[in-house]
Design a protein around this motif. Structure first.
Motif, PDB file in Angstrom:
ATOM      1  N   GLN A  53       0.879  -1.172   0.000  1.00  0.00           N
ATOM      2  CA  GLN A  53       0.000   0.000   0.000  1.00  0.00           C
ATOM      3  C   GLN A  53       0.915   1.219   0.000  1.00  0.00           C
ATOM      4  N   LEU A  54       0.923   1.922  -1.126  1.00  0.00           N
ATOM      5  CA  LEU A  54       1.913   2.977  -1.320  1.00  0.00           C
ATOM      6  C   LEU A  54       1.410   4.383  -1.035  1.00  0.00           C
ATOM      7  N   TYR A  55       0.133   4.594  -1.096  1.00  0.00           N
ATOM      8  CA  TYR A  55      -0.390   5.928  -0.804  1.00  0.00           C
ATOM      9  C   TYR A  55      -1.800   5.785  -0.277  1.00  0.00           C
ATOM     10  N   ASP A  56      -2.402   6.914   0.100  1.00  0.00           N
ATOM     11  CA  ASP A  56      -3.646   6.921   0.862  1.00  0.00           C
ATOM     12  C   ASP A  56      -4.691   5.951   0.346  1.00  0.00           C
ATOM     13  N   HIS A  57      -5.010   4.981   1.169  1.00  0.00           N
ATOM     14  CA  HIS A  57      -5.938   3.917   0.797  1.00  0.00           C
ATOM     15  C   HIS A  57      -7.320   4.471   0.459  1.00  0.00           C
ATOM     16  N   GLY A  58      -7.848   5.307   1.330  1.00  0.00           N
ATOM     17  CA  GLY A  58      -9.195   5.823   1.128  1.00  0.00           C
ATOM     18  C   GLY A  58      -9.321   6.702  -0.095  1.00  0.00           C
ATOM     19  N   ALA A  59      -8.357   7.585  -0.312  1.00  0.00           N
ATOM     20  CA  ALA A  59      -8.426   8.525  -1.433  1.00  0.00           C
ATOM     21  C   ALA A  59      -8.343   7.804  -2.768  1.00  0.00           C
ATOM     22  N   ALA A  60      -7.764   6.606  -2.765  1.00  0.00           N
ATOM     23  CA  ALA A  60      -7.552   5.893  -4.025  1.00  0.00           C
ATOM     24  C   ALA A  60      -8.667   4.903  -4.353  1.00  0.00           C
ATOM     25  N   LEU A  61      -9.619   4.727  -3.437  1.00  0.00           N
ATOM     26  CA  LEU A  61     -10.637   3.702  -3.650  1.00  0.00           C
ATOM     27  C   LEU A  61     -11.379   3.846  -4.962  1.00  0.00           C
ATOM     28  N   ALA A  62     -11.699   5.080  -5.317  1.00  0.00           N
ATOM     29  CA  ALA A  62     -12.520   5.283  -6.511  1.00  0.00           C
ATOM     30  C   ALA A  62     -11.706   5.634  -7.745  1.00  0.00           C
ATOM     31  N   LYS A  63     -10.402   5.662  -7.625  1.00  0.00           N
ATOM     32  CA  LYS A  63      -9.569   6.087  -8.750  1.00  0.00           C
ATOM     33  C   LYS A  63      -9.315   4.926  -9.699  1.00  0.00           C
ATOM     34  N   PHE A  96       7.267   5.229   0.629  1.00  0.00           N
ATOM     35  CA  PHE A  96       6.978   5.686  -0.729  1.00  0.00           C
ATOM     36  C   PHE A  96       7.013   7.213  -0.815  1.00  0.00           C
ATOM     37  N   ARG A  97       6.442   7.870   0.187  1.00  0.00           N
ATOM     38  CA  ARG A  97       6.450   9.331   0.172  1.00  0.00           C
ATOM     39  C   ARG A  97       7.885   9.867   0.247  1.00  0.00           C
ATOM     40  N   ASP A  98       8.683   9.294   1.155  1.00  0.00           N
ATOM     41  CA  ASP A  98      10.054   9.784   1.336  1.00  0.00           C
ATOM     42  C   ASP A  98      10.946   9.453   0.150  1.00  0.00           C
ATOM     43  N   ALA A  99      10.784   8.248  -0.414  1.00  0.00           N
ATOM     44  CA  ALA A  99      11.709   7.776  -1.448  1.00  0.00           C
ATOM     45  C   ALA A  99      11.302   8.171  -2.860  1.00  0.00           C
ATOM     46  N   VAL A 100      10.007   8.457  -3.067  1.00  0.00           N
ATOM     47  CA  VAL A 100       9.528   8.690  -4.434  1.00  0.00           C
ATOM     48  C   VAL A 100       8.777  10.015  -4.586  1.00  0.00           C
ATOM     49  N   ILE A 101       7.722  10.217  -3.802  1.00  0.00           N
ATOM     50  CA  ILE A 101       6.851  11.379  -4.027  1.00  0.00           C
ATOM     51  C   ILE A 101       7.567  12.695  -3.746  1.00  0.00           C
ATOM     52  N   ASP A 102       8.298  12.780  -2.628  1.00  0.00           N
ATOM     53  CA  ASP A 102       8.973  14.040  -2.296  1.00  0.00           C
ATOM     54  C   ASP A 102      10.013  14.411  -3.348  1.00  0.00           C
ATOM     55  N   GLU A 103      10.787  13.415  -3.820  1.00  0.00           N
ATOM     56  CA  GLU A 103      11.777  13.721  -4.853  1.00  0.00           C
ATOM     57  C   GLU A 103      11.095  14.134  -6.153  1.00  0.00           C
ATOM     58  N   PHE A 104       9.981  13.485  -6.470  1.00  0.00           N
ATOM     59  CA  PHE A 104       9.212  13.850  -7.658  1.00  0.00           C
ATOM     60  C   PHE A 104       8.827  15.323  -7.599  1.00  0.00           C
ATOM     61  N   ALA A 105       8.289  15.756  -6.469  1.00  0.00           N
ATOM     62  CA  ALA A 105       7.863  17.146  -6.326  1.00  0.00           C
ATOM     63  C   ALA A 105       9.048  18.105  -6.439  1.00  0.00           C
ATOM     64  N   ASP A 106      10.126  17.802  -5.727  1.00  0.00           N
ATOM     65  CA  ASP A 106      11.288  18.698  -5.738  1.00  0.00           C
ATOM     66  C   ASP A 106      11.938  18.755  -7.116  1.00  0.00           C
ATOM     67  N   CYS A 120      10.442   4.205  -7.977  1.00  0.00           N
ATOM     68  CA  CYS A 120       9.647   3.265  -7.194  1.00  0.00           C
ATOM     69  C   CYS A 120      10.212   1.858  -7.320  1.00  0.00           C
ATOM     70  N   ASN A 121      10.530   1.449  -8.554  1.00  0.00           N
ATOM     71  CA  ASN A 121      11.150   0.135  -8.746  1.00  0.00           C
ATOM     72  C   ASN A 121      12.491   0.048  -8.023  1.00  0.00           C
ATOM     73  N   GLU A 122      13.275   1.110  -8.144  1.00  0.00           N
ATOM     74  CA  GLU A 122      14.634   1.122  -7.619  1.00  0.00           C
ATOM     75  C   GLU A 122      14.677   1.170  -6.092  1.00  0.00           C
ATOM     76  N   ARG A 123      13.844   2.030  -5.506  1.00  0.00           N
ATOM     77  CA  ARG A 123      13.968   2.312  -4.070  1.00  0.00           C
ATOM     78  C   ARG A 123      12.939   1.604  -3.196  1.00  0.00           C
ATOM     79  N   VAL A 124      11.879   1.091  -3.805  1.00  0.00           N
ATOM     80  CA  VAL A 124      10.824   0.458  -3.005  1.00  0.00           C
ATOM     81  C   VAL A 124      10.651  -1.003  -3.394  1.00  0.00           C
ATOM     82  N   LYS A 125      10.205  -1.252  -4.625  1.00  0.00           N
ATOM     83  CA  LYS A 125       9.871  -2.628  -5.017  1.00  0.00           C
ATOM     84  C   LYS A 125      11.092  -3.538  -5.073  1.00  0.00           C
TER      85      LYS A 125
END
Length: 380
Positions: A53-63, A96-106, A120-125
């Motif tokens: 589970q990589l990001y907010d479970h509830g927010a992603a339910l309908a996506k 996931f937030r520390d290794a992928v999302i924050d760097e993506f934003a910056d 994500c493949n490199e640092r998480v999976k």
């Protein structure tokens, strides 16, 4: 001397029965990884399914078209129940937030065009999840990626998928030799995605007709700017649109709304020549535009190189290879000139347009299918 029956390798490459071979399958909830898990379970392997589970479970339910959250976790769990193997969900939101999302934003705010799926493949999976597989005493970890692992004279090699339309090698160039020794990609040899769906139907999987994910999982509908604004409030500060000759042509509502090579939606109509974004001056909040020919380049500086060749990168002054500077483009002839073990200058034999910092430059064997590694383009 030929192996006798007891010594014969199973389909995962181990000299023991499938029932004694534990395989952790990384399950995103999509049809690809579900087929891998179902196929290995049917073949008798000791399968353990793991979903992150990589990001907010509830927010992603309908996506729709996401992975690793909400309905997809439910789908992965259902496949495991149908096929009769254990399944675990691990909460990796903070990682996931520390290794992928924050760097993506910056990176995006710095004017680059990042590719978070690679990180994500490199640092998480292929790092944390792979370690989890080892902690579970698995012999190997299998994924649903379309890429091939082949044995060469000096160990396992990474090769493009049989189906060039599904090949995911661009997103997996940072797979290390040690990781490749442990990973398996059972779908890489299939001729098409239809073949995967046919297998899903054969196994009776409910996800057989599930659409493929199209966007970055945490970027709904491909709207990068809206995600950046939420992650970094104030990122959409207005500024000027400036021609390369210094003329101010208009204003914009934030550099984050623009990418290198963009032509449409610049808001500077009425000009005699078509103009493209050729540079993003983030510090001065300027979008620099110019003629199309300014997008062409032959020199690509690359760093953070992961080299998968049989000989060290620095063992030769130059390497004649093929490279991709965008995931959607075919490999083109190039020369790699190493600067260090992790940095090089790549010369494109034919200039390409839209080479952007933050994208990957992936190396391929010329005339073959082998991936020789790759690195990150770091300045325009």
């Amino acid at each position: 001397m030929p192996l006798d029956r007891a010594e014969a390798l199973n389909s995962m490459g181990f000299a023991k029965p499938p029932s004694e071979t534990r395989v952790v399958v990384a399950m995103s909830g999509g049809v690809d990884s579900s087929v891998v898990a179902a196929q290995l379970a049917e073949e008798g392997y000791d399968v353990v399914g793991v979903t992150l589970q990589l990001y907010d479970h509830g927010a992603a339910l309908a996506k729709k078209g996401a992975c690793c959250a909400g309905l997809d976790i439910h789908d992965a769990r259902r496949v495991a129940e149908e096929m009769g193997f254990p399944h675990y969900v691990l909460d990796y939101e903070n990682i996931f937030r520390d290794a992928v999302i924050d760097e993506f934003a910056d990176s995006y705010l710095a004017g680059a065009t990042p590719v978070p799926c690679i990180r994500c493949n490199e640092r998480v999976k292929f790092k944390d999840l792979l370690q989890t597989a080892k902690d579970l005493d698995a012999d190997c970890m299998a994924t649903g990626h379309y890429i091939q692992r082949m044995m060469g004279e000096k160990g396992p090699e990474l090769h493009q998928a049989a189906d060039s339309n599904r090949d995911q090698s661009y997103f997996l160039f940072s797979t290390t030799k040690d990781q490749l020794d442990y990973l398996r990609f059972p779908l890489g040899h299939l001729p098409s995605k239809n073949a995967t769906r046919e297998l899903a139907s054969r196994y009776g999987l409910a996800v057989a007709d599930k659409p493929d994910s199209q966007d970055i999982c945490f970027v709904p509908n491909g709207n990068y700017a809206s995600v950046i604004e939420k992650l970094r409030p104030g990122a959409a500060d207005p500024g000027e649109i400036v021609h390369v000759d210094g003329r101010v042509l208009g204003t914009h509502d934030g550099v984050i709304h623009y990418t290198i090579g963009q032509r449409r939606g610049l808001g500077i109509g009425g000009l005699s020549e078509p103009l493209f974004v050729v540079k993003l001056d983030v510090e001065n909040r300027r979008v620099i535009v110019g003629p199309k020919e300014m997008l062409s380049t032959r020199t690509v500086p690359v760093r953070e190189i992961n080299w998968l060749g049989d000989q060290p990168l620095m063992s030769q002054p130059e390497w004649h290879v093929s490279v991709k500077v965008r995931s959607t483009r075919p490999p083109r002839d190039a020369i790699i000139r190493p600067i260090s073990a992790t940095e090089a200058e790549v010369e494109l034999i034919v200039a390409e347009e839209g080479v952007s910092p933050g994208q990957a430059c992936v190396f391929y064997e010329t005339g073959g299918s082998r991936i020789l590694g790759g690195g990150w383009i770091w300045r325009g």
